[in-house]
Design an enzyme around this catalytic site. Structure first.
Site, PDB file in Angstrom:
ATOM      1  CG  ASP A 122      -1.920   1.158   1.185  1.00  0.00           C
ATOM      2  OD1 ASP A 122      -3.054   0.939   0.734  1.00  0.00           O
ATOM      3  OD2 ASP A 122      -1.554   2.271   1.625  1.00  0.00           O
ATOM      4  CB  ILE A 123       1.273   4.060  -2.411  1.00  0.00           C
ATOM      5  CG1 ILE A 123       1.672   3.130  -3.566  1.00  0.00           C
ATOM      6  CG2 ILE A 123       2.053   5.364  -2.475  1.00  0.00           C
ATOM      7  CD1 ILE A 123       1.346   3.684  -4.937  1.00  0.00           C
ATOM      8  CG  ASN A 172      -3.994  11.288  -5.750  1.00  0.00           C
ATOM      9  OD1 ASN A 172      -3.329  11.381  -6.768  1.00  0.00           O
ATOM     10  ND2 ASN A 172      -4.630  10.179  -5.414  1.00  0.00           N
ATOM     11  CG  ASP A 212      -3.791   8.720 -12.636  1.00  0.00           C
ATOM     12  OD1 ASP A 212      -4.249   8.195 -11.604  1.00  0.00           O
ATOM     13  OD2 ASP A 212      -4.489   9.347 -13.460  1.00  0.00           O
ATOM     14  CD  GLU A 249      -4.455   4.083  -1.536  1.00  0.00           C
ATOM     15  OE1 GLU A 249      -4.641   4.490  -0.374  1.00  0.00           O
ATOM     16  OE2 GLU A 249      -5.345   4.135  -2.412  1.00  0.00           O
TER      17      GLU A 249
END
Length: 304
Positions: A186-187, A194, A203, A229
C-alpha cells in the site's frame, strides 16, 4: 454491447470469405462457380446482415430481408446487385478513406473493362479488390478491439498490471498445486500526494510503481493491482518472497521517492485466508510507522 459482439462475428466471417474468394480469383480464375458465391455472401454479410443487427426499426429489417432474397432471384438479381454496388460506391466515395476510394476506382475500371471486353470475370475481380481494400480499416479496427477487449479482461487499464479478478483466479489455481506468497503493498500517504501534486501525478506514481513491481517479480511471480493504491505481488517461488518485498520497497523509495507499507503471507491456506493475513500485516506496517515490511512472524523491520 450485444450488437457490437454480433457485428464483430459478422466482420470476422466476412473477412474470411473475402480471403477465400480472392484466393479463388487469383489462383482459380476459371472457377467462377466457386468464386462468385463466396464474394456475394461476403457482400451480404457486411452490407445487409450487419445493418440488420444494428437497426431496430421493423420496416428497415423487412426491406433488408426482401433485398437479400431478391438478390437470388434470376430475373431481378442483376438489378439488385447493381443497386447494391451503386449504394456502395456512393457511400464509399463520400465517407471512405484512401484505400476505400482506391477500391472504388478499381471497381469502376473493372466495370468499364467488363462492358468493353464482354468478360464477366473482370467485374468480379474488381468487386473482390474493392471489398478487400474497403475493409482493411474494418479488419484493423476489429483486431484492435478484440486485442483491447482481451487485455481488459485480465489487466488494469491504468497500470497494465493484472487485475484483481485475474489475481484471485491465478492464486486459486496455484494454491491447489503449491505454496504461494502474497506481498500486499500500500503506497503511504497516497491521498496527501494526490491532494498536493494532483491526480495526474498520482496516476504516474501508480504506473511507475507497477513497472517496478513487474520488473522485480519477473521470473518469480506476478504483479497485480488490487485496487486504489494497493498493489500485490503473487509469488510462486516463495523462498524469495521477503527478499522480493525488500527490493520493491527499496526501489520505489530510490526511483520515485515514495514509501510503502507491506505485509507478507506465505502458505498453502485458502486464498481468502492468505490475502486477509497479508492485508492485516500490511496494516500493522502502516500503523507502526510505515515504510516497512511485516513478515510472516509477524515482525516489523524498518527500512529507513
Amino acid at each position: 454491447m450485444k450488437n457490437a459482439k454480433k457485428e464483430n462475428i459478422v466482420l470476422l466471417i466476412s473477412q474470411l470469405l473475402l480471403i477465400v474468394s480472392a484466393s479463388f480469383y487469383i489462383w482459380l480464375p476459371q472457377q467462377l462457380n466457386f468464386y462468385i458465391p463466396f464474394l456475394v455472401v461476403s457482400i451480404f454479410l457486411i452490407e445487409l446482415i450487419k445493418p440488420w443487427l444494428v437497426n431496430e426499426r421493423p420496416l428497415t429489417k423487412i426491406v433488408i430481408t426482401i433485398f437479400l432474397v431478391a438478390a437470388f432471384i434470376p430475373f431481378v438479381k442483376g438489378v439488385v446487385l447493381f443497386l447494391l454496388l451503386f449504394y456502395l460506391i456512393i457511400g464509399g466515395y463520400r465517407y471512405g478513406e484512401w484505400n476505400e476510394r482506391l477500391g472504388i476506382l478499381l471497381m469502376v475500371l473493372s466495370a468499364i473493362l467488363t462492358i468493353t471486353t464482354n468478360t464477366d470475370s473482370i467485374i468480379w475481380g474488381g468487386a473482390t479488390f474493392y471489398f478487400v481494400l474497403n475493409h482493411i480499416n474494418h479488419t484493423a479496427q476489429l483486431l484492435g478491439m478484440l486485442r483491447h477487449a482481451s487485455n481488459n479482461v485480465i489487466t488494469d487499464v491504468l497500470t497494465g498490471l493484472y487485475n484483481r479478478r485475474w489475481l484471485y483466479k491465478k492464486a486459486e489455481q496455484l494454491s491447489g498445486q503449491q505454496e504461494i506468497g502474497i506481498i500486499f503493498c500500500d503506497i503511504d500517504n497516497f491521498k496527501k500526494l494526490n491532494d498536493e501534486k494532483g491526480h495526474e501525478y498520482g496516476d504516474y506514481v501508480l504506473q511507475k510503481t507497477g513497472e517496478i513491481m513487474r520488473r522485480i517479480l519477473n521470473g518469480y511471480g506476478f504483479a497485480c493491482r488490487y485496487g486504489g493504491e494497493e498493489l500485490i505481488g503473487l509469488v510462486t517461488d516463495t523462498i524469495f518472497t521477503e527478499r522480493l518485498a525488500e527490493k520493491i520497497l527499496e526501489a520505489v523509495r530510490e526511483e520515485i521517492n515514495i514509501t510503502m507499507s507491506i505485509g507478507i503471507a506465505i502458505g498453502e491456506e485458502p486464498v481468502e485466508t492468505l490475502f486477509k493475513l497479508a492485508d492485516e500485516r500490511m496494516y500493522i506496517s502502516k500503523n507502526t510507522g510505515k515504510n516497512k515490511i511485516t513478515t510472516q512472524d509477524p515482525i516489523a523491520t524498518s527500512k529507513e
